[in-house]
Scaffold this motif. Structure first.
Motif, PDB file in Angstrom:
ATOM      1  N   TRP A 431     -27.885  28.827  55.500  1.00  0.00           N
ATOM      2  CA  TRP A 431     -27.337  27.881  56.485  1.00  0.00           C
ATOM      3  C   TRP A 431     -28.247  27.836  57.699  1.00  0.00           C
ATOM      4  O   TRP A 431     -28.672  28.875  58.215  1.00  0.00           O
ATOM      5  N   GLN A 432     -28.541  26.628  58.153  1.00  0.00           N
ATOM      6  CA  GLN A 432     -29.313  26.411  59.369  1.00  0.00           C
ATOM      7  C   GLN A 432     -28.315  26.149  60.502  1.00  0.00           C
ATOM      8  O   GLN A 432     -27.635  25.121  60.508  1.00  0.00           O
ATOM      9  N   PRO A 433     -28.171  27.085  61.464  1.00  0.00           N
ATOM     10  CA  PRO A 433     -27.099  26.939  62.460  1.00  0.00           C
ATOM     11  C   PRO A 433     -27.343  25.850  63.492  1.00  0.00           C
ATOM     12  O   PRO A 433     -26.399  25.407  64.147  1.00  0.00           O
ATOM     13  N   SER A 434     -28.598  25.406  63.665  1.00  0.00           N
ATOM     14  CA  SER A 434     -28.894  24.320  64.605  1.00  0.00           C
ATOM     15  C   SER A 434     -30.115  23.575  64.109  1.00  0.00           C
ATOM     16  O   SER A 434     -30.916  24.106  63.323  1.00  0.00           O
ATOM     17  N   ASP A 435     -30.282  22.353  64.576  1.00  0.00           N
ATOM     18  CA  ASP A 435     -31.402  21.532  64.114  1.00  0.00           C
ATOM     19  C   ASP A 435     -32.743  22.175  64.456  1.00  0.00           C
ATOM     20  O   ASP A 435     -32.935  22.702  65.564  1.00  0.00           O
ATOM     21  N   ALA A 436     -33.663  22.117  63.508  1.00  0.00           N
ATOM     22  CA  ALA A 436     -35.028  22.588  63.701  1.00  0.00           C
ATOM     23  C   ALA A 436     -35.938  21.672  62.892  1.00  0.00           C
ATOM     24  O   ALA A 436     -35.470  20.958  61.991  1.00  0.00           O
ATOM     25  N   PRO A 437     -37.235  21.622  63.198  1.00  0.00           N
ATOM     26  CA  PRO A 437     -38.126  20.736  62.440  1.00  0.00           C
ATOM     27  C   PRO A 437     -38.002  20.952  60.928  1.00  0.00           C
ATOM     28  O   PRO A 437     -38.121  22.076  60.440  1.00  0.00           O
ATOM     29  N   ALA A 438     -37.726  19.875  60.208  1.00  0.00           N
ATOM     30  CA  ALA A 438     -37.598  19.858  58.751  1.00  0.00           C
ATOM     31  C   ALA A 438     -36.360  20.574  58.248  1.00  0.00           C
ATOM     32  O   ALA A 438     -36.140  20.685  57.045  1.00  0.00           O
ATOM     33  N   ARG A 439     -35.519  21.083  59.151  1.00  0.00           N
ATOM     34  CA  ARG A 439     -34.327  21.833  58.761  1.00  0.00           C
ATOM     35  C   ARG A 439     -33.152  21.403  59.640  1.00  0.00           C
ATOM     36  O   ARG A 439     -32.835  22.057  60.627  1.00  0.00           O
ATOM     37  N   PRO A 440     -32.487  20.310  59.273  1.00  0.00           N
ATOM     38  CA  PRO A 440     -31.307  19.901  60.050  1.00  0.00           C
ATOM     39  C   PRO A 440     -30.197  20.923  59.897  1.00  0.00           C
ATOM     40  O   PRO A 440     -30.172  21.711  58.943  1.00  0.00           O
ATOM     41  N   LYS A 441     -29.285  20.928  60.842  1.00  0.00           N
ATOM     42  CA  LYS A 441     -28.136  21.830  60.775  1.00  0.00           C
ATOM     43  C   LYS A 441     -27.404  21.631  59.457  1.00  0.00           C
ATOM     44  O   LYS A 441     -27.113  20.509  59.053  1.00  0.00           O
ATOM     45  N   GLY A 442     -27.124  22.738  58.786  1.00  0.00           N
ATOM     46  CA  GLY A 442     -26.411  22.658  57.519  1.00  0.00           C
ATOM     47  C   GLY A 442     -27.044  23.549  56.476  1.00  0.00           C
ATOM     48  O   GLY A 442     -27.814  24.466  56.784  1.00  0.00           O
ATOM     49  N   GLY A 443     -26.713  23.281  55.221  1.00  0.00           N
ATOM     50  CA  GLY A 443     -27.229  24.084  54.123  1.00  0.00           C
ATOM     51  C   GLY A 443     -28.743  24.054  54.052  1.00  0.00           C
ATOM     52  O   GLY A 443     -29.374  23.033  54.350  1.00  0.00           O
ATOM     53  N   VAL A 444     -29.327  25.168  53.633  1.00  0.00           N
ATOM     54  CA  VAL A 444     -30.783  25.253  53.560  1.00  0.00           C
ATOM     55  C   VAL A 444     -31.177  26.264  52.495  1.00  0.00           C
ATOM     56  O   VAL A 444     -30.472  27.251  52.259  1.00  0.00           O
TER      57      VAL A 444
END
Length: 461
Positions: A431-444
């Motif tokens: 899970w990505q807890p906050s938006d980051a480059p190439a990784r929006p908040k959500g499953g990862v």
């Protein structure tokens, strides 16, 4: 799974210049005065993530420049081109200068991943900018990785109302059909008949039946078995989680999502391996027939397990699946699971902690993780802690008291069901807890790109 892939080469593509801060002065010397004035007016310094369209005749953009920052700034982040890509106006771009060749594949992947949108329940605004694959980059290979990651994200992002054990099975069947893989499923009371007692016990309280998904692909090369925890929702069972802890439990099948995404990458890339994917898919629910604290279960391997917390259910279903995997003596077994909160306390959400005693695998994985911008962190199978998982009245304790070394003791528990050195366990967050480059908040996905490269090297031997 909307995911813009690479654009086809076109003469109308706009040139994209990648400029780092040390090289800014030299690049400026090649630009006309009008462009320099434009950049100065907009404050372009080459800082990481800056993006500025360049004006052409008539006011339409004739290209763009993006900042690549300093080596120090890049060392604190990932997917640097993706940070700028979302800021560019709608157009197709082609890298014209400045992108280091050894970073071209990762940065191109980051651009594609930045375009991911989860649209099952709501239409999202697409990223306007598309990219032609940079020179020297295998567009098909990168696209296979991006679509595998998008599959993982979609599965994790889908709530349990639409992602129960039956839905997870269907996702596996769809993937198998896409790649002409074989699939078999053992479910409900057949789990008892086929000797998967702990998978059945954990999942029996739910309305949707527990099952073991078994997918196979390939008939030559090293035998690789991926085992993914598929707990589609985890209430904690009779040791009920508090509401705050239950809110993200749709992601407790993140291990299954990760191995399915990795399986797609392997199959789409055509790696010469004999791939097997095992997913124990269950819900840890509460009802009159839920398993209880104090119960003692007998596993497929014959080891007995005392249940001291029904919220430590993931290791139970993985244990039966790992035993099943071991029975074929594959060359490598990899388990992936959103297994412990202790792992997140230790390394946070960005790193994928893993356990492995195979020196060759560790060396390959660590190198691949750096190359693929897919960070991992090795944790120890610390043998002195073995006594912590031995309760006295059974062979194993599923939830040692005291709270110490929770991720390590969980890994040691799993290792009791694998009788070979070539075993790696990943205690991921998913899970990505906050938006980051190439990784929006959500499953990862985590560690899957590093594993893909590691497995590719194994298959090339």
């Amino acid at each position: 799974m909307p995911l813009p892939l690479f654009a086809a080469p076109t003469e109308t593509a706009l040139p994209l210049h990648v400029v780092d801060q040390p090289g800014l002065a030299a690049w400026r010397e090649t630009q006309p005065d009008a462009i320099l004035a434009w950049l100065d007016g907009l404050g372009f310094t080459g800082a990481l993530g800056q993006a500025v369209p360049l004006p052409g005749d008539g006011g339409a953009p004739c290209g763009a420049v993006v900042g690549y920052g300093s080596r120090e700034a890049r060392g604190r982040a990932r997917f640097h081109l993706a940070a700028a890509a979302a800021k560019l106006p709608k157009a197709t771009y082609k890298i014209a200068s400045g992108l280091p060749q050894d970073q071209a594949e990762v940065e191109a992947l980051g651009w594609l991943l930045a375009g991911y949108r989860f649209e099952r329940y709501k239409t999202q605004t697409p990223m306007p900018a598309t990219l032609i694959a940079p020179d020297g980059v295998d567009a098909n290979a990168v696209a296979a990785i991006a679509t595998g990651e998008a599959l993982t994200r979609d599965l994790i992002n889908t709530p349990a109302s639409d992602m129960g054990p039956d839905d997870l099975e269907q996702a596996a069947r769809d993937l198998a059909a896409r790649h002409s893989a074989k699939i078999a499923v053992t479910m409900a009371d057949a789990l008892l008949a086929e000797n998967f007692p702990m998978i059945h016990t954990v999942g029996r309280a739910a309305n949707r039946a527990p099952r073991l998904i078994d997918m196979r692909w390939g008939d030559a090369g090293p035998r690789i078995t991926l085992v993914g925890k598929g707990v589609c929702f985890d209430t904690g069972g009779l040791n009920l989680k508090p509401g705050a802890s239950m809110g993200l439990m749709k992601k407790d099948m993140g291990g299954a999502a990760a191995v399915l995404g990795l399986a797609h990458m392997i199959m789409a890339s055509g790696l010469p391996v004999q791939l097997r994917v095992l997913i124990p898919a269950v819900e840890n629910a509460v009802s009159g027939n839920a398993f209880r604290p104090g119960d003692i279960l007998t596993s497929r391997k014959g080891l007995t397990v005392e249940i001291n917390n029904t919220d430590a259910e993931g290791r139970l279903v993985l244990a039966d699946a790992l035993t099943f995997a071991q029975e074929e003596d594959p060359d490598l077994i990899i388990s992936m699971a959103t297994l412990t909160g202790a792992a997140r306390v230790a390394v946070g959400p960005d790193l994928a902690p893993y356990y492995c005693d195979d020196a060759t695998f560790v060396t390959r994985l660590e190198t691949a993780a750096t190359q693929q911008a897919d960070p991992v962190w090795r944790m120890p199978f610390h043998a002195p802690y073995e006594t912590m998982i031995e309760p006295g009245i059974a062979d194993l304790d599923n939830a040692p008291k005291g709270g110490f070394a929770g991720s390590i003791t969980a890994a040691l528990f799993l290792r009791r069901f694998v009788d070979q050195t070539a075993y790696a366990h990943f205690d991921i967050y998913g899970w990505q807890p906050s938006d980051a480059p190439a990784r929006p908040k959500g499953g990862v996905g985590q560690a899957t790109r590093a594993l893909l490269k590691t497995i590719a090297e194994m298959s090339a031997q």
